[in-house]
Design a protein around this motif. Structure first.
Motif, PDB file in Angstrom:
ATOM      1  N   GLY A  51      33.398  40.461  40.081  1.00  0.00           N
ATOM      2  CA  GLY A  51      32.494  39.368  39.525  1.00  0.00           C
ATOM      3  C   GLY A  51      32.744  39.655  38.084  1.00  0.00           C
ATOM      4  O   GLY A  51      32.242  38.667  37.117  1.00  0.00           O
ATOM      5  N   ILE A  52      33.327  40.590  37.330  1.00  0.00           N
ATOM      6  CA  ILE A  52      33.506  40.732  36.306  1.00  0.00           C
ATOM      7  C   ILE A  52      35.064  40.905  35.690  1.00  0.00           C
ATOM      8  O   ILE A  52      35.974  41.608  36.472  1.00  0.00           O
ATOM      9  CB  ILE A  52      32.688  42.294  35.955  1.00  0.00           C
ATOM     10  CG1 ILE A  52      31.561  42.226  36.299  1.00  0.00           C
ATOM     11  CG2 ILE A  52      33.137  42.837  34.229  1.00  0.00           C
ATOM     12  CD1 ILE A  52      30.625  43.582  35.900  1.00  0.00           C
ATOM     13  N   ASP A  53      35.370  40.321  34.769  1.00  0.00           N
ATOM     14  CA  ASP A  53      36.635  40.390  34.218  1.00  0.00           C
ATOM     15  C   ASP A  53      37.002  41.477  33.331  1.00  0.00           C
ATOM     16  O   ASP A  53      36.433  42.062  32.829  1.00  0.00           O
ATOM     17  CB  ASP A  53      36.699  39.214  33.186  1.00  0.00           C
ATOM     18  CG  ASP A  53      38.117  38.822  32.659  1.00  0.00           C
ATOM     19  OD1 ASP A  53      39.099  39.414  32.452  1.00  0.00           O
ATOM     20  OD2 ASP A  53      38.527  37.534  33.197  1.00  0.00           O
ATOM     21  N   VAL A  54      38.311  42.025  33.892  1.00  0.00           N
ATOM     22  CA  VAL A  54      38.551  43.511  33.605  1.00  0.00           C
ATOM     23  C   VAL A  54      38.828  43.404  31.920  1.00  0.00           C
ATOM     24  O   VAL A  54      38.549  44.533  31.277  1.00  0.00           O
ATOM     25  CB  VAL A  54      40.059  43.862  34.005  1.00  0.00           C
ATOM     26  CG1 VAL A  54      41.024  43.034  33.680  1.00  0.00           C
ATOM     27  CG2 VAL A  54      40.387  45.496  33.782  1.00  0.00           C
ATOM     28  N   ARG A  55      39.029  42.331  31.369  1.00  0.00           N
ATOM     29  CA  ARG A  55      39.388  42.383  29.886  1.00  0.00           C
ATOM     30  C   ARG A  55      38.117  42.332  29.206  1.00  0.00           C
ATOM     31  O   ARG A  55      37.994  42.824  27.764  1.00  0.00           O
ATOM     32  CB  ARG A  55      39.501  40.880  29.573  1.00  0.00           C
ATOM     33  CG  ARG A  55      41.336  40.544  29.865  1.00  0.00           C
ATOM     34  CD  ARG A  55      41.806  39.294  29.777  1.00  0.00           C
ATOM     35  NE  ARG A  55      41.266  38.475  30.986  1.00  0.00           N
ATOM     36  CZ  ARG A  55      41.628  37.415  31.401  1.00  0.00           C
ATOM     37  NH1 ARG A  55      42.876  36.867  30.962  1.00  0.00           N
ATOM     38  NH2 ARG A  55      40.989  36.737  32.535  1.00  0.00           N
ATOM     39  N   VAL A  56      37.073  42.635  29.769  1.00  0.00           N
ATOM     40  CA  VAL A  56      35.528  42.881  28.871  1.00  0.00           C
ATOM     41  C   VAL A  56      35.603  44.385  28.974  1.00  0.00           C
ATOM     42  O   VAL A  56      34.405  44.896  28.425  1.00  0.00           O
ATOM     43  CB  VAL A  56      34.289  42.184  29.235  1.00  0.00           C
ATOM     44  CG1 VAL A  56      34.630  40.963  29.137  1.00  0.00           C
ATOM     45  CG2 VAL A  56      34.191  42.576  30.766  1.00  0.00           C
ATOM     46  N   HIS A  57      36.173  45.225  29.775  1.00  0.00           N
ATOM     47  CA  HIS A  57      35.991  46.724  29.945  1.00  0.00           C
ATOM     48  C   HIS A  57      36.255  47.209  28.217  1.00  0.00           C
ATOM     49  O   HIS A  57      37.072  47.288  27.805  1.00  0.00           O
ATOM     50  CB  HIS A  57      37.131  47.435  30.861  1.00  0.00           C
ATOM     51  CG  HIS A  57      36.955  48.793  30.736  1.00  0.00           C
ATOM     52  ND1 HIS A  57      35.703  49.552  31.344  1.00  0.00           N
ATOM     53  CD2 HIS A  57      37.655  49.928  30.597  1.00  0.00           C
ATOM     54  CE1 HIS A  57      35.788  50.816  31.364  1.00  0.00           C
ATOM     55  NE2 HIS A  57      36.959  51.092  30.734  1.00  0.00           N
TER      56      HIS A  57
END
Length: 334
Positions: free
Chosen positions: A81-87
């Motif tokens: 549920g989390i977009d990798v681009r916010v890592h």
């Protein structure tokens, strides 16, 4: 998970060009960005460090973070549920900012800077938990590490203690400097305060290709500004910030400013939408109205400027700005 030198060493031995190709493919696919050669030199440098060099990095209180986790394993996926681009993406990070190093007090972190939405133009850093704006004077990750090292060296020069620990730390940092300057910044003989004065604290020149923004990094744009903003590094930062925060606190004035940015963008000039969007993003401070307006303006501006990767990152960040932690990758593949 933060990458340590042993992991890089194994990847250099077993992955080689194929490992690099996987990293490049991952970032082009998910971020739409082309990683610069300088970040691969940074990774190779980390992998070359012996235990003394690793200890010297610990002395500097810095460690690889953010995107460097994918250098260790390009196949890692984010939590459901989390977009990798916010890592590795902190609350105030502009979409142009891609974290690769964390360390120091008050949330200091460094990131690659992609203001054209495709290619890296340098390195940015700021204190996420403190005041001050984004510093974009470093050109490469290793140059940023050199600046940190020389600040610590300056502090050691001021340390009145003459004990074994100070001597050992100075010895480790000298060896780390030797290793670093063999790769980059070898043409800079200054150390300590002399280095900081020459390269780290010198007044940044006015940049005519970028326009003043509240975050201090400037925005790459060639259109017009509703406020006739000066070029990047050409404004009185205090006066500009005072004006912008007063504007944001005035609901009517903010509404008019957003409408003007929308109007200009619809007429073919997305510059004001980009500038105001960046300002609102930086000054959101948890305000849902500012967050939503920042996202709208940034996504619209990036799309109009043909920077789709930044538009997608801005949208992903908006959906996840309330995450309590910036690390979103699973430590093992599913």
């Amino acid at each position: 998970m933060s990458v340590m030198s042993g992991e890089f060493s194994e990847r250099e031995k077993t992955g080689g060009p194929a490992g690099r190709a996987a990293v490049e493919e991952r970032f082009l696919l998910d971020w739409g960005l082309e990683l610069p050669e300088s970040i691969f030199r940074f990774g190779a440098f980390l992998g070359s460090l012996d235990p003394v060099g690793e200890r010297a990095l610990q002395d500097l209180d810095v460690s690889p973070a953010g995107i460097m986790d994918l250098f260790a394993d390009p196949g890692l996926r984010p939590r459901d549920g989390i977009d990798v681009r916010v890592h590795g993406r902190y609350y105030r990070d502009p979409p142009e900012f891609l974290t690769f190093l964390h360390g120091g007090s008050d949330g200091l972190h460094h990131g690659l800077w992609f203001d054209d939405g495709r290619l890296c133009s340098g390195v940015a850093s700021y204190y996420n938990n403190d005041g001050g704006g984004i510093d974009t004077r470093s050109r490469t990750p290793l140059e940023a590490v050199r600046a940190i090292l020389e600040r610590f060296w300056r502090d050691l020069d001021d340390d009145v203690r003459d004990d074994d620990e100070v001597t050992a730390r100075r010895s480790r940092l000298a060896l780390l400097r030797d290793a670093l300057t063999a790769v980059e910044t070898g043409e800079r003989p200054e150390v300590g305060i002399a280095y900081s004065r020459a390269y780290d604290t010198a007044i940044a020149p006015v940049d005519p290709d970028r326009i003043t923004t509240l975050d201090g990094a400037g925005a790459l744009a060639s259109g017009g500004s509703a406020l006739d903003r000066p070029a990047h590094n050409g404004a009185d930062e205090y006066k500009f910030a005072t004006y912008m925060y007063a504007l944001f606190d005035d609901a009517g004035a903010l509404r008019e400013s957003v409408e003007e940015a929308r109007r200009r963008c619809s007429a073919g000039d997305p510059t004001e939408a980009l500038l105001l969007g960046r300002d609102l993003h930086w000054a959101s401070v948890g305000d849902p109205t500012r967050e939503a307006l920042a996202n709208e303006l940034l996504v619209t501006a990036y799309r109009a400027l043909d920077r789709p990767g930044l538009a997608e990152t801005a949208d992903a960040h908006h959906r996840h700005r309330s995450l309590p932690k910036v690390n979103v990758l699973e430590t093992t593949r599913k």
